[in-house]
Design a protein around this motif. Structure first.
Motif, mmCIF file in Angstrom:
data_model
loop_
_atom_site.group_PDB
_atom_site.id
_atom_site.type_symbol
_atom_site.label_atom_id
_atom_site.label_comp_id
_atom_site.label_asym_id
_atom_site.label_seq_id
_atom_site.Cartn_x
_atom_site.Cartn_y
_atom_site.Cartn_z
ATOM 1 N N ASP A 47 -52.415 4.182 -124.047
ATOM 2 C CA ASP A 47 -53.499 5.170 -124.158
ATOM 3 C C ASP A 47 -53.111 6.490 -123.501
ATOM 4 O O ASP A 47 -53.853 7.035 -122.675
ATOM 5 N N ILE A 48 -51.933 6.998 -123.839
ATOM 6 C CA ILE A 48 -51.484 8.258 -123.259
ATOM 7 C C ILE A 48 -50.516 8.928 -124.238
ATOM 8 O O ILE A 48 -49.765 8.253 -124.940
ATOM 9 N N VAL A 188 -63.069 15.415 -131.031
ATOM 10 C CA VAL A 188 -64.003 16.481 -131.399
ATOM 11 C C VAL A 188 -64.792 16.908 -130.163
ATOM 12 O O VAL A 188 -65.474 16.103 -129.534
ATOM 13 N N LYS A 189 -64.650 18.175 -129.806
ATOM 14 C CA LYS A 189 -65.354 18.709 -128.646
ATOM 15 C C LYS A 189 -66.249 19.867 -129.079
ATOM 16 O O LYS A 189 -66.015 20.505 -130.099
ATOM 17 N N LYS A 190 -67.273 20.121 -128.270
ATOM 18 C CA LYS A 190 -68.103 21.281 -128.561
ATOM 19 C C LYS A 190 -67.322 22.559 -128.248
ATOM 20 O O LYS A 190 -66.256 22.515 -127.648
ATOM 21 N N LYS A 191 -67.836 23.671 -128.652
ATOM 22 C CA LYS A 191 -67.144 24.950 -128.496
ATOM 23 C C LYS A 191 -66.745 25.167 -127.042
ATOM 24 O O LYS A 191 -67.554 25.009 -126.134
ATOM 25 N N GLY A 192 -65.498 25.528 -126.852
ATOM 26 C CA GLY A 192 -64.996 25.732 -125.495
ATOM 27 C C GLY A 192 -64.434 24.470 -124.882
ATOM 28 O O GLY A 192 -63.940 24.491 -123.756
ATOM 29 N N GLY A 193 -64.486 23.345 -125.611
ATOM 30 C CA GLY A 193 -63.965 22.085 -125.097
ATOM 31 C C GLY A 193 -62.442 22.039 -125.200
ATOM 32 O O GLY A 193 -61.797 22.979 -125.636
ATOM 33 N N LYS A 194 -61.878 20.899 -124.809
ATOM 34 C CA LYS A 194 -60.421 20.770 -124.791
ATOM 35 C C LYS A 194 -59.996 19.544 -125.592
ATOM 36 O O LYS A 194 -60.772 18.611 -125.798
ATOM 37 N N ASP A 195 -58.766 19.558 -126.043
ATOM 38 C CA ASP A 195 -58.182 18.441 -126.774
ATOM 39 C C ASP A 195 -57.261 17.695 -125.813
ATOM 40 O O ASP A 195 -56.283 18.269 -125.323
ATOM 41 N N TYR A 196 -57.556 16.421 -125.532
ATOM 42 C CA TYR A 196 -56.787 15.684 -124.526
ATOM 43 C C TYR A 196 -55.317 15.548 -124.909
ATOM 44 O O TYR A 196 -54.454 15.415 -124.039
ATOM 45 N N ARG A 197 -54.992 15.604 -126.197
ATOM 46 C CA ARG A 197 -53.597 15.466 -126.617
ATOM 47 C C ARG A 197 -52.748 16.632 -126.111
ATOM 48 O O ARG A 197 -51.562 16.472 -125.821
ATOM 49 N N LEU A 198 -53.337 17.813 -126.028
ATOM 50 C CA LEU A 198 -52.591 19.006 -125.613
ATOM 51 C C LEU A 198 -52.326 19.028 -124.106
ATOM 52 O O LEU A 198 -51.590 19.878 -123.618
#
Length: 210
Positions: A47-48, A188-198
């Protein structure tokens, strides 16, 4: 008028009953005579997200983890971490590590141990796998040459290898505190959220060291 177990059997299908609801009359250890008697092997996708060894800017994906665990002592006899899908090639590398001295392996990651610190060297009496990469003619060489008994769990029965399955859960909980890029419930994040993959920051060498 009906016993509880009978009513449960009537409500759910046979496969789910065997996996999640059947009464347990013993433990996995009861079939192991001592250390090295039975090993369990299985694979999971970590999970990483990891980055490339040569280019930290490049995200290469989630690695596959193989564990080989001694049933009697719960000792991790060997493991393998790579980017190939669960396969015979990856499984045999995990088995190779499980059956050889760990001193050289740990030295590659600047970890100094003695043989007695990780005393898992040699062949088990029996090896339990699922109906996957060790179900075929390739593993017969190990079976016939070294008299290792290969056992395969029934289909859709993860509980048959409960010790190695629980080890995955324990180890994944540990490394989630060690790095970034941990898989979360949703991308999927709300506006201003982050993508954990990045957020991935460690490579496969560092992950194996952890």
């Amino acid at each position: 008028e009906f016993k509880k177990i009978e009513s449960i059997k009537a409500r759910i299908n046979k496969a789910n009953y065997r996996k999640d609801y059947r009464p347990l009359h013993s433990t996995a250890t009861s079939q192991a005579l001592g250390p090295g008697s039975r090993y369990e092997i299985d694979a999971t996708i970590a999970d990483i997200y990891l980055v490339s060894n040569s280019n930290p800017e490049s995200i290469v994906g989630r690695p596959t983890i193989y564990f080989v665990i001694d049933v009697f002592s719960r000792l991790v006899a060997g493991f393998y971490i790579g980017f190939e899908s669960p396969s015979y090639l990856a499984a045999i590398q995990a088995l190779n590590m499980a059956m050889t001295d760990k001193v050289k392996f740990c030295a590659q990651y600047d970890i100094d141990i003695r043989s007695e610190d990780w005393p898992a060297i040699g062949l088990p009496d029996a090896l339990l796998a699922d109906r996957g990469e060790l179900l075929g003619h390739q593993i017969e060489a190990l079976e016939k040459t070294f008299a290792v008994r290969i056992e395969n769990a029934p289909a859709r029965r993860g509980d048959a290898k409960g010790i190695v399955e629980q080890a995955f859960r324990t180890k994944q909980a540990y490394f989630k505190h060690e790095g970034q890029g941990i898989v979360e419930d949703t991308i999927v994040k709300k506006k201003g959220g982050k993508d954990y993959r990045l957020e991935a920051s460690i490579n496969i060498h560092q992950f194996t060291e952890v």
